[in-house]
Design a protein around this motif. Sequence first.
Motif, PDB file in Angstrom:
ATOM      1  N   TYR A  76      -4.694 -20.885 -14.714  1.00 41.70           N
ATOM      2  CA  TYR A  76      -4.439 -19.427 -14.563  1.00 41.70           C
ATOM      3  C   TYR A  76      -5.503 -18.719 -13.965  1.00 41.70           C
ATOM      4  N   LYS A  77      -6.572 -19.158 -14.186  1.00 42.53           N
ATOM      5  CA  LYS A  77      -7.839 -18.610 -13.508  1.00 42.53           C
ATOM      6  C   LYS A  77      -7.667 -18.419 -11.845  1.00 42.53           C
ATOM      7  N   VAL A  78      -7.487 -19.851 -11.480  1.00 42.38           N
ATOM      8  CA  VAL A  78      -7.276 -19.693 -10.120  1.00 42.38           C
ATOM      9  C   VAL A  78      -6.185 -18.896  -9.436  1.00 42.38           C
ATOM     10  N   THR A  79      -4.916 -18.936 -10.163  1.00 40.92           N
ATOM     11  CA  THR A  79      -4.158 -18.095  -9.679  1.00 40.92           C
ATOM     12  C   THR A  79      -4.479 -16.384  -9.528  1.00 40.92           C
ATOM     13  N   CYS A  80      -5.207 -16.130 -10.681  1.00 41.19           N
ATOM     14  CA  CYS A  80      -5.437 -14.793 -10.928  1.00 41.19           C
ATOM     15  C   CYS A  80      -6.612 -14.284  -9.953  1.00 41.19           C
ATOM     16  N   ILE A  81      -7.549 -15.233  -9.625  1.00 39.30           N
ATOM     17  CA  ILE A  81      -8.596 -14.707  -8.757  1.00 39.30           C
ATOM     18  C   ILE A  81      -8.040 -14.577  -7.360  1.00 39.30           C
ATOM     19  N   GLN A  82      -6.908 -15.483  -7.017  1.00 32.90           N
ATOM     20  CA  GLN A  82      -6.301 -15.371  -5.747  1.00 32.90           C
ATOM     21  C   GLN A  82      -5.502 -13.966  -5.782  1.00 32.90           C
ATOM     22  N   PHE A  83      -4.881 -13.750  -7.034  1.00 31.85           N
ATOM     23  CA  PHE A  83      -4.073 -12.359  -7.018  1.00 31.85           C
ATOM     24  C   PHE A  83      -5.027 -11.189  -6.720  1.00 31.85           C
ATOM     25  N   ILE A  84      -6.113 -11.165  -7.362  1.00 30.00           N
ATOM     26  CA  ILE A  84      -7.095  -9.992  -7.336  1.00 30.00           C
ATOM     27  C   ILE A  84      -7.421  -9.951  -5.898  1.00 30.00           C
ATOM     28  N   LYS A  85      -7.872 -10.954  -4.992  1.00 31.81           N
ATOM     29  CA  LYS A  85      -8.143 -11.050  -3.545  1.00 31.81           C
ATOM     30  C   LYS A  85      -6.905 -10.428  -2.792  1.00 31.81           C
ATOM     31  N   ASP A  86      -5.561 -10.696  -3.193  1.00 28.16           N
ATOM     32  CA  ASP A  86      -4.394 -10.238  -2.618  1.00 28.16           C
ATOM     33  C   ASP A  86      -4.230  -8.701  -2.709  1.00 28.16           C
ATOM     34  N   ILE A  87      -4.341  -8.274  -3.980  1.00 27.13           N
ATOM     35  CA  ILE A  87      -3.749  -6.884  -4.385  1.00 27.13           C
ATOM     36  C   ILE A  87      -5.032  -6.044  -3.724  1.00 27.13           C
ATOM     37  N   SER A  88      -6.192  -6.438  -3.820  1.00 27.23           N
ATOM     38  CA  SER A  88      -7.102  -5.610  -3.026  1.00 27.23           C
ATOM     39  C   SER A  88      -7.022  -5.167  -1.686  1.00 27.23           C
ATOM     40  N   GLU A  89      -6.118  -5.900  -0.940  1.00 20.59           N
ATOM     41  CA  GLU A  89      -5.656  -5.674   0.481  1.00 20.59           C
ATOM     42  C   GLU A  89      -4.853  -4.298   0.532  1.00 20.59           C
ATOM     43  N   ASP A  90      -4.087  -4.352  -0.699  1.00 22.06           N
ATOM     44  CA  ASP A  90      -3.087  -2.996  -0.668  1.00 22.06           C
ATOM     45  C   ASP A  90      -3.974  -1.969  -1.216  1.00 22.06           C
ATOM     46  N   TYR A  91      -4.916  -2.096  -1.836  1.00 18.59           N
ATOM     47  CA  TYR A  91      -5.800  -0.810  -2.077  1.00 18.59           C
ATOM     48  C   TYR A  91      -6.594  -0.379  -0.876  1.00 18.59           C
ATOM     49  N   LEU A  92      -7.079  -1.323  -0.177  1.00 19.80           N
ATOM     50  CA  LEU A  92      -7.791  -1.116   0.975  1.00 19.80           C
ATOM     51  C   LEU A  92      -6.804  -0.380   2.003  1.00 19.80           C
ATOM     52  N   ALA A  93      -5.569  -0.804   2.030  1.00 27.19           N
ATOM     53  CA  ALA A  93      -4.730   0.033   3.003  1.00 27.19           C
ATOM     54  C   ALA A  93      -4.517   1.440   2.321  1.00 27.19           C
ATOM     55  N   TRP A  94      -4.587   1.856   1.134  1.00 31.82           N
ATOM     56  CA  TRP A  94      -4.464   3.039   0.765  1.00 31.82           C
ATOM     57  C   TRP A  94      -5.643   3.992   1.329  1.00 31.82           C
ATOM     58  N   VAL A  95      -6.915   2.937   1.323  1.00 30.45           N
ATOM     59  CA  VAL A  95      -8.075   4.003   1.708  1.00 30.45           C
ATOM     60  C   VAL A  95      -7.733   3.929   3.109  1.00 30.45           C
ATOM     61  N   ASP A  96      -7.199   3.294   4.002  1.00 26.17           N
ATOM     62  CA  ASP A  96      -6.841   3.683   5.308  1.00 26.17           C
ATOM     63  C   ASP A  96      -5.879   4.629   5.569  1.00 26.17           C
ATOM     64  N   TYR A  97      -4.846   5.041   4.590  1.00 26.85           N
ATOM     65  CA  TYR A  97      -4.019   5.910   4.689  1.00 26.85           C
ATOM     66  C   TYR A  97      -4.351   7.198   4.583  1.00 26.85           C
ATOM     67  N   TYR A  98      -5.535   7.291   3.651  1.00 24.57           N
ATOM     68  CA  TYR A  98      -6.222   8.861   3.247  1.00 24.57           C
ATOM     69  C   TYR A  98      -6.865   9.226   4.542  1.00 24.57           C
ATOM     70  N   LYS A  99      -7.469   8.421   5.612  1.00 26.60           N
ATOM     71  CA  LYS A  99      -8.045   8.880   6.571  1.00 26.60           C
ATOM     72  C   LYS A  99      -9.225   9.770   6.047  1.00 26.60           C
ATOM     73  N   LEU A 100     -10.199   9.376   5.361  1.00 30.60           N
ATOM     74  CA  LEU A 100     -11.383   9.948   4.853  1.00 30.60           C
ATOM     75  C   LEU A 100     -12.441   9.946   5.715  1.00 30.60           C
ATOM     76  N   PRO A 101     -13.428  10.876   5.661  1.00 32.87           N
ATOM     77  CA  PRO A 101     -14.636  10.867   6.346  1.00 32.87           C
ATOM     78  C   PRO A 101     -15.602   9.530   6.239  1.00 32.87           C
ATOM     79  N   GLU A 102     -15.989   9.311   7.137  1.00 32.82           N
ATOM     80  CA  GLU A 102     -16.595   7.717   7.465  1.00 32.82           C
ATOM     81  C   GLU A 102     -17.484   7.564   6.151  1.00 32.82           C
ATOM     82  N   GLU A 103     -18.344   8.240   5.715  1.00 31.63           N
ATOM     83  CA  GLU A 103     -19.195   8.003   4.636  1.00 31.63           C
ATOM     84  C   GLU A 103     -18.379   7.609   3.165  1.00 31.63           C
ATOM     85  N   GLU A 104     -17.419   8.714   3.025  1.00 30.51           N
ATOM     86  CA  GLU A 104     -16.544   8.440   1.702  1.00 30.51           C
ATOM     87  C   GLU A 104     -15.812   7.086   2.032  1.00 30.51           C
ATOM     88  N   ASP A 105     -15.079   7.052   3.193  1.00 30.57           N
ATOM     89  CA  ASP A 105     -14.412   5.678   3.469  1.00 30.57           C
ATOM     90  C   ASP A 105     -15.155   4.396   3.138  1.00 30.57           C
TER      91      ASP A 105
END
Length: 215
Positions: A26-55
């Motif tokens: 289960y640890k192996v599964t969840c470690i991979q899940f954390i890596k995968d879902i982080s890409e979704d949150y990074l995509a949100w950061v892209d969507y926000y079009k923030l100033p470079e430093e805040e991005d």
Amino acid sequence: MFMLPSDKEEIPYDEGSERASSVDDYKVTCIQFIKDISEDYLAWVDYYKLPEEEDKKRRTQIHAIVERTNEWIAKIATTIKGVDVVMNDGIQKMAESTAGYPFQMGVFVNNMSGYTLATPGMIDINIKAVGRKEFKVKLGWHQKDKRFLISSTSPVMIGESNIPDEDYDSLDLHLKMDAQKCQSRDVISFTAVVTETLDGQEYERRGMTTIIHMG
């Protein structure tokens, strides 16, 4: 105001816990899940079009959460429930870092923040915040009838009797968590919400999630 990723009240990913043949699997599964879902949150950061430093700041925080959360899953969690607590703590933290903090806020356990260590018993929680110019701050509610979001491998509660209703220019609040039923190796994740007000009306609100490893 930024659009926020949805705030999960229930465990967002627990199907695997029913099928896991062992904690290590289960640890192996969840470690991979954390890596995968982080890409979704990074995509949100892209969507926000923030100033470079805040991005850069938010991306760095998300990457650090992935690394630290997966380290805790691998080395600290000892049960499937413990893995769930750590995993969902990391997901909450990624959502919070994605949204960013328009005002200063901090949550401290034994002078540590984010990933902390304590011993079973009564635990002091220090919540600090400072409103922006002309704004005030106060401790908010995670939901209408729930002050804090708490997930733990043993029963805990946070005392609410001394929480003021007033808003202030700055907040420096000490609360007590009753963790007397905890044992060594338990993990506790909790989210405190601070509300920023203007002329008595809520203007912004942000949560900050902290995890405690019982030593």
